[in-house]
Enzyme design. Structure first.
Site, PDB file in Angstrom:
ATOM      1  N   TYR A  49      41.149  37.411  37.232  1.00  0.00           N
ATOM      2  CA  TYR A  49      40.233  36.382  37.736  1.00  0.00           C
ATOM      3  C   TYR A  49      38.860  36.998  38.026  1.00  0.00           C
ATOM      4  O   TYR A  49      37.905  36.284  38.312  1.00  0.00           O
ATOM      5  CB  TYR A  49      40.734  35.736  39.042  1.00  0.00           C
ATOM      6  CG  TYR A  49      42.051  34.998  38.983  1.00  0.00           C
ATOM      7  CD1 TYR A  49      42.697  34.720  37.784  1.00  0.00           C
ATOM      8  CD2 TYR A  49      42.645  34.559  40.165  1.00  0.00           C
ATOM      9  CE1 TYR A  49      43.914  34.040  37.772  1.00  0.00           C
ATOM     10  CE2 TYR A  49      43.849  33.869  40.157  1.00  0.00           C
ATOM     11  CZ  TYR A  49      44.482  33.630  38.954  1.00  0.00           C
ATOM     12  OH  TYR A  49      45.688  32.947  38.965  1.00  0.00           O
ATOM     13  N   HIS A 106      51.361  39.532  36.168  1.00  0.00           N
ATOM     14  CA  HIS A 106      50.756  38.216  35.899  1.00  0.00           C
ATOM     15  C   HIS A 106      51.530  37.398  34.858  1.00  0.00           C
ATOM     16  O   HIS A 106      51.710  36.195  35.021  1.00  0.00           O
ATOM     17  CB  HIS A 106      49.305  38.411  35.457  1.00  0.00           C
ATOM     18  CG  HIS A 106      48.419  37.240  35.744  1.00  0.00           C
ATOM     19  ND1 HIS A 106      47.081  37.365  36.032  1.00  0.00           N
ATOM     20  CD2 HIS A 106      48.683  35.917  35.790  1.00  0.00           C
ATOM     21  CE1 HIS A 106      46.570  36.158  36.232  1.00  0.00           C
ATOM     22  NE2 HIS A 106      47.523  35.266  36.091  1.00  0.00           N
TER      23      HIS A 106
END
Ligand code: A2P
Length: 276
Positions: A49, A106
C-alpha cells in the site's frame, strides 16, 4: 472500548478495525490520525500500500501507541526466506515503531510455491520480537493445511475478501474451527451497490441505522472482523456505530442470501491470482 475476539494463541483483536488502502501521504496520516481519535485501535496496512510510513506517523503522533494494533503485510515478490526477513525489518523501519503488532502474508501466490518459506520468516520474526502476532491473507484451506503440516504453526489471522456478495461460509467455518481470526477486507464491497440494496436499506431502517452500519454489523455477527476504510471523520464515526447494531438471526441470514458463487469484486481467486 471495542469488544474483542480471541485466536487459538490467545491473541485478542477488536471485532472492528480500520482499513487504510489508498490512505497515504499527509492526507493519509491525517485520516488515520482521525480514525485513532474516533476510537479505532486495529489499523491495517501493507508494504504494497506504500503507506506504512503514514500509518506509523499517525500512530506515533497519537500518543496511544500501546493501545493500538498496527498491522502490515509481506508482498508476493519477497516470499523467499531471506528477502522476507529483510522486508519485515524494512516494514518495521518504515513505521518508525519498535515493532509491528501483526504481520501477514499478503497473498499465497501458490504458483510461485514459496509461501511456506515466507511463513518461516514470519515465525522467526515473531520469535525475534519484531512482530507480535502472525497470520496470512487470502489463504484457502489447502494453503492453511500446508502451513500446519510443514511448520506446525497455525496462523492467528486470515484476512480475506468478505462482504454480502461473497460471504465466505466455508472459509469462515474452517478458520473458526482452527482458532484463526477471520478479518474481512472490502467489508462494504468497496462502495459498490451493496449500500443501496433494498434488503440492506430495509434492515437499516428497521434499526435506525445506516446501510454501512448494517453491513459491518453483519460481518461482526458472523464472527469476522471487518476493516472498513473511510476517509472522513463522519464516515469513520458512522462505521464505528455498527457496534451498536444487533441484527436478528433472520436479518443476518437475509443478507448472507445476497451471496453469489462469483461474488468477488475482482478476478482474485487466491488459487490462481498472483500479486507480487
Ligand atoms: P471514503 O474513503 O471516501 O470514505 P471497503 O472498506 O469495503 O473497501 O470500502 C471503502 C469504500 O467505501 C471507500 O470508497 C469509502 O469511501 C466508502 N465508505 C466508507 N465508509 C462509508 C460509509 N459509511 N458510507 C458510504 N461509503 C463509505
Amino acid at each position: 472500548m471495542i469488544p474483542t475476539t480471541t485466536a487459538h494463541s490467545g491473541l485478542t483483536l477488536p471485532v472492528l478495525g480500520f482499513g487504510t488502502y489508498k490512505l497515504k501521504g499527509r492526507a493519509g496520516t491525517d485520516a488515520i490520525g482521525s480514525a485513532i481519535e474516533q476510537g479505532y485501535t486495529l489499523l491495517d496496512s501493507a508494504f504494497n500500500y506504500e503507506n506504512e510510513g503514514s500509518v506509523g506517523a499517525a500512530v506515533r503522533a497519537s500518543g496511544r501507541r500501546d493501545e493500538l494494533v498496527v498491522t502490515s503485510k509481506l508482498p508476493g515478490r519477497h516470499h523467499d526466506r531471506d528477502a522476507a526477513r529483510v522486508t519485515i525489518e524494512e516494514s518495521v523501519a518504515r513505521t518508525g515503531l519498535e515493532r509491528l503488532d501483526l504481520y501477514l502474508i499478503h497473498w499465497p501466490n501458490p504458483g510461485r510455491g514459496k509461501y511456506v518459506d515466507a511463513w518461516g520468516a514470519l515465525i522467526e520474526a515473531k520469535e525475534r520480537g519484531l512482530v507480535g502476532a502472525i497470520g496470512v491473507c487470502n489463504f484457502l484451506p489447502e494453503h492453511l493445511e500446508r502451513l500446519r503440516a510443514e511448520t506446525g504453526v497455525v496462523p492467528e489471522v486470515n484476512q480475506v475478501e468478505l462482504h454480502p456478495y461473497f460471504p465466505q461460509e466455508e472459509q469462515l467455518a474452517y478458520d473458526r474451527e482452527h482458532g484463526i481470526i477471520t478479518q474481512a477486507w472490502s467489508p462494504l464491497g468497496r462502495g459498490n451497490d451493496l449500500l443501496e440494496r433494498g434488503e440492506v436499506v430495509e434492515i437499516a431502517e428497521a434499526h435506525g441505522a445506516t446501510p454501512a452500519q448494517v453491513l459491518l454489523a453483519w460481518s461482526i455477527a458472523r464472527g469476522a472482523v471487518p476493516l472498513p476504510k473511510a476517509t472522513s471523520p463522519d464516515r469513520q464515526r458512522e462505521n464505528l456505530g455498527a457496534l451498536d447494531v444487533a441484527l436478528a438471526d433472520d436479518e443476518v441470514a437475509a443478507i448472507t442470501a445476497l451471496g453469489r458463487p462469483d461474488g468477488r469484486l475482482g478476478d482474485q481467486d487466491p488459487a490462481r491470482y498472483e500479486e507480487m
